[in-house]
Design an enzyme around this catalytic site. Structure first.
Site, PDB file in Angstrom:
ATOM      1  N   GLU A 161      38.951 129.617  -1.815  1.00  0.00           N
ATOM      2  CA  GLU A 161      40.363 129.928  -1.469  1.00  0.00           C
ATOM      3  C   GLU A 161      40.150 131.111  -0.437  1.00  0.00           C
ATOM      4  O   GLU A 161      40.688 132.309  -0.610  1.00  0.00           O
ATOM      5  CB  GLU A 161      41.022 130.296  -2.720  1.00  0.00           C
ATOM      6  CG  GLU A 161      41.408 129.210  -3.652  1.00  0.00           C
ATOM      7  CD  GLU A 161      42.545 129.479  -4.571  1.00  0.00           C
ATOM      8  OE1 GLU A 161      42.731 130.498  -5.031  1.00  0.00           O
ATOM      9  OE2 GLU A 161      43.235 128.417  -4.987  1.00  0.00           O
ATOM     10  N   CYS A 171      40.530 147.803   8.439  1.00  0.00           N
ATOM     11  CA  CYS A 171      39.561 148.942   8.295  1.00  0.00           C
ATOM     12  C   CYS A 171      38.856 149.157   9.490  1.00  0.00           C
ATOM     13  O   CYS A 171      39.216 148.264  10.606  1.00  0.00           O
ATOM     14  CB  CYS A 171      38.120 148.751   7.345  1.00  0.00           C
ATOM     15  SG  CYS A 171      37.327 147.379   7.879  1.00  0.00           S
ATOM     16  N   GLU A 317      41.786 121.836  -7.117  1.00  0.00           N
ATOM     17  CA  GLU A 317      42.063 122.692  -8.530  1.00  0.00           C
ATOM     18  C   GLU A 317      43.429 122.499  -8.799  1.00  0.00           C
ATOM     19  O   GLU A 317      44.585 122.440  -7.934  1.00  0.00           O
ATOM     20  CB  GLU A 317      41.846 124.088  -8.335  1.00  0.00           C
ATOM     21  CG  GLU A 317      40.581 124.568  -8.185  1.00  0.00           C
ATOM     22  CD  GLU A 317      40.721 126.276  -7.834  1.00  0.00           C
ATOM     23  OE1 GLU A 317      41.577 126.946  -8.448  1.00  0.00           O
ATOM     24  OE2 GLU A 317      39.632 126.732  -7.381  1.00  0.00           O
TER      25      GLU A 317
HETATM   26  C1  GLA Z   1      42.372 129.736  -8.027  1.00  0.00           C
HETATM   27  C2  GLA Z   1      40.898 130.107  -7.881  1.00  0.00           C
HETATM   28  C3  GLA Z   1      40.246 129.740  -9.205  1.00  0.00           C
HETATM   29  C4  GLA Z   1      41.095 130.511 -10.350  1.00  0.00           C
HETATM   30  C5  GLA Z   1      42.277 129.649 -10.405  1.00  0.00           C
HETATM   31  C6  GLA Z   1      43.329 129.897 -11.489  1.00  0.00           C
HETATM   32  O1  GLA Z   1      42.939 128.716  -7.715  1.00  0.00           O
HETATM   33  O2  GLA Z   1      40.462 129.540  -6.943  1.00  0.00           O
HETATM   34  O3  GLA Z   1      39.000 130.553  -9.201  1.00  0.00           O
HETATM   35  O4  GLA Z   1      41.117 131.608 -10.233  1.00  0.00           O
HETATM   36  O5  GLA Z   1      42.925 130.186  -9.170  1.00  0.00           O
HETATM   37  O6  GLA Z   1      44.480 129.617 -11.351  1.00  0.00           O
END
Ligand code: GLA
Length: 679
Positions: A161, A171, A317
């Site tokens: 992400e 900075c 995810e």
């Molecule tokens: C993001 C991150 C994960 C986790 C999820 C929780 O998508 O990539 O590591 O923190 O959120 O929702």
């Protein structure tokens, strides 16, 4: 910017799961090794075919600078391979270990007002930091060499992400990198002065050395400087990704790479990044408390699919149930996780993964749901996850099929960045809200839609929708004009075509580059006060409400198809239509209420001969189609709270209801899903 080759995933090794992959983030370092054997046994029970592992393993595989300990991770990989579970292996660089920021505090990012972001969370690195990139690349070299030939390795998951917590850094090292980036972009400082309109407010630069990022200033920082800083910051993140990708391509040229986007995220231009991936992946967390969550998720899914022109993508995810990071975190009611997972597949996904495999006992995400909850396997969540894992595996022919769309909605990150700058007629304009207001009627009507950048080939579409395309290059405006001239239909909404690539107003009256195709000019912007609304009168005599924004439109060939019925612009056009060349161009000079937007979209679709996947869909039922070597599949998803009756054009069978006989009528319970094909 360095370019690396990009090879379609189809040309590389296929994902080992022969159908729709299912699995999740696997973080074994959170657990004692005794648990790992149970993990893989339960993965088999849950129908897991793919996990993404190692995302937060840096501190454990490199506990001291240059001292690597991969032995434990070898055992993780071996266990997974032994169980036939493929691995999308993370490059482990998402959260630098404490020793790195202790030895090199200069890697820590700074905010616009000069505050340092400290370690203790994650993603605490300045994207321009050379030290961070060097350490990351060194780790990736080791990792790639170690696992290049491992049987479990199926894909690389670079970073995690990007830009989620640290999209920008102000900075000194970022400042130096920004100056380098600007000098590459503009060549000499006069060109920068011109592009940034620095004659205004005595901002003229004598040399690049004087230029800074747009740090906290007494009043509005230069808008073109802010826009370039958004571009630069996106690019700095992309350079981190590319630095790792370069290593992986060199050592494992046949292993596809991806990185997980965080939905449709303003700091990261998914269209630009997708060109550097072999498969696009995205994280989407539908909110059970939001009754329109499927619409905003649908938009993200369509962006993700379109980012590599329809290639199947991965939902990397989602939550099995609740998340922990909203203010109030509702669990997904029974059946909704299945429904929303199938929604991703219906919109082109070939993989459905969750965050995460086993629910953490400690740490910031211990209340985030997981596939194996704190309560173990005798839980609703584990049951639903396992049932879905097997169900997804039961229809392997879907994998690889694609959807086609007659409609394209234009989204441009540059325009998004520029639209939401300060010092505008209204700061209430929000790119995602406007995009969704135009997307929702298509979604509800069951019309498949791609989401494309303005320089994409439009020739295959019947209808192009451009919501708030504020920044528009001349040549992209010409392409839209040519599209209509050649017989296409175009719908443009207010405050579009206003500025060029440097946030300078196009000369020649608003919206100069679109005036010809739209057959009008906009004389004055008339944004509304926060609670204000105005009436809009439609040709059939009905009156709807509009809010947010109005404009004084002067037709120059276009005719009004709706007028303002109240307010300072009463009697003037609110919606226009212009016959141009072989096509038609509509313009919407305000934000219409959702029902009026739906009616207008239906009219425009009819005029453009755009049909839904299925006509006459009941409310809340989504319909999509995918087609390919595996056949043609029509997906029906009931997002409503009531059962829905659906009339089909011909008898079809539902792949999720084995043994059911072909029928031309279907009753879909609330949260129900059907995957239909001709017998
Ligand atoms: C993001 C991150 C994960 C986790 C999820 C929780 O998508 O990539 O590591 O923190 O959120 O929702």
């Amino acid at each position: 910017m360095r370019q690396t080759d990009s090879v379609p995933i189809d040309a590389r090794r296929r994902l080992r799961p022969a159908g729709i992959a299912c699995g999740g983030d696997y973080n074994p370092e959170q657990w004692p090794e005794e648990v790992w054997a149970e993990d893989v046994a339960l993965m088999k029970e849950a129908g897991v075919s793919l996990v993404t592992a190692g995302i937060f393993s840096w501190a454990k595989v490199e506990p001291r600078p240059g001292a690597y300990d991969f032995d434990w991770f070898d055992r993780v990989m071996d266990n997974l391979a032994g169980a036939g579970v493929a691995v999308c292996l993370a490059t482990m660089t998402a959260s630098p270990p404490p020793w790195l920021s202790r030895l090199h505090p200069e890697i820590l990012p700074e905010t616009a007002d000069g505050r340092r972001m400290w370690p203790g969370g994650r993603q605490h690195y300045c994207p321009s930091s050379r030290v961070y990139r060097e350490h990351a690349v060194r780790l990736v070299e080791r990792l790639a060499a170690r696992y290049a030939d491992h049987p479990a390795l199926e894909m690389w998951h670079i970073g995690n992400e990007y830009g989620c917590h640290t999209p920008m850094c102000w900075c000194d090292e970022s400042a130096a990198d920004f100056r380098r980036w600007l000098s590459e972009r503009y060549g000499d400082v006069d060109a920068l002065n011109d592009a940034w309109s620095t004659a205004f407010w005595a901002q003229r630069y004598e040399s690049f050395d004087e230029v800074l990022p747009p740090r906290l200033a007494p009043t509005f920082p230069n808008p073109a400087q802010q826009l370039d800083f958004a571009r630069f910051s996106d690019d700095a993140l992309l350079q981190c990704y590319l630095a790792e990708k370069e290593v992986l391509r060199r050592i494992t040229p046949d292993v596809p790479v991806t990185t997980n986007f965080i939905g449709v995220h303003k700091p990261v231009d998914a269209f630009r990044w997708a060109a550097e991936e072999d498969a696009v992946s995205v994280d989407v967390y539908q909110d059970p408390h939001d009754e329109n969550t499927q619409v905003s998720a649908g938009f993200i899914f369509d962006v993700t699919r379109s980012a590599r022109a329809g290639q199947p993508w991965m939902l990397l995810e989602q939550a099995p149930s609740a998340v922990n990071w909203r203010d109030r975190n509702g669990p997904k009611p029974p059946g909704r996780m299945r429904l929303w997972s199938w929604q991703a597949v219906a919109q082109g996904a070939d993989a459905v993964l969750y965050f995460q495999w086993r629910q953490s006992r400690g740490g910031a995400e211990k209340y985030h749901s997981a596939m194996v909850p704190h309560g173990g396997t005798g839980t609703r969540v584990f049951r639903e996850v396992s049932e879905l894992g097997h169900e997804l595996a039961s229809v392997p022919r879907i994998a690889g099929t694609r959807s086609t769309a007659d409609v394209a909605l234009v989204l441009d990150w540059n325009s998004w960045w520029a639209l939401e700058l300060d010092s505008h007629p209204s700061t209430a304009l929000n790119q995602m809200e406007i995009a969704l207001a135009h997307y929702r009627p298509l979604f509800e009507a069951g019309v498949n839609c791609d989401v494309v950048p303005p320089d994409r080939d439009l020739s295959g579409y019947r209808l192009v929708i451009a919501p708030n395309l504020y920044l528009l290059k001349e040549r992209d405006a010409e392409r839209l004009t040519d599209f209509v001239r050649g017989g296409g239909h175009l719908l443009v909404s207010f405050f579009s075509g206003i500025v060029d690539d440097c946030d300078r107003v196009h000369s020649g009256g608003y919206p100069a580059p679109l005036r010809e195709v739209l057959g009008l000019r906009v004389e004055e912007f008339w944004p509304l006060a926060e609670q204000d609304t105005v009436d809009v009168r439609h040709p059939d005599g009905t009156v709807s409400r509009a809010d947010l924004w109005t404009e004084a439109v002067v037709p120059e060939g276009a005719r009004a198809v709706a007028e303002f019925g109240s307010g300072p612009l009463a009697g003037q056009p609110a919606v226009t239509r212009h016959s141009f060349g072989e096509g038609q161009a509509w313009y919407v000079a305000t934000r219409l209420a959702p029902e009026a937007m739906r009616a207008l979209t239906d009219d425009v679709c009819r005029a453009a001969s755009v049909s839904p996947v299925l006509p006459g869909l009941p409310e809340h039922v989504q319909a999509t189609a995918r087609e390919g070597d595996g056949g043609r599949f029509v997906f029906l998803l009931n997002h409503g709270r009531e059962e829905a009756e659906i009339q089909l054009p011909e008898p079809m069978t539902d792949a999720l209801a084995p043994g059911a006989i072909p029928a031309d009528r279907l009753t879909l319970p609330a949260a129900g899903v059907a995957v239909l094909s001709k017998p």
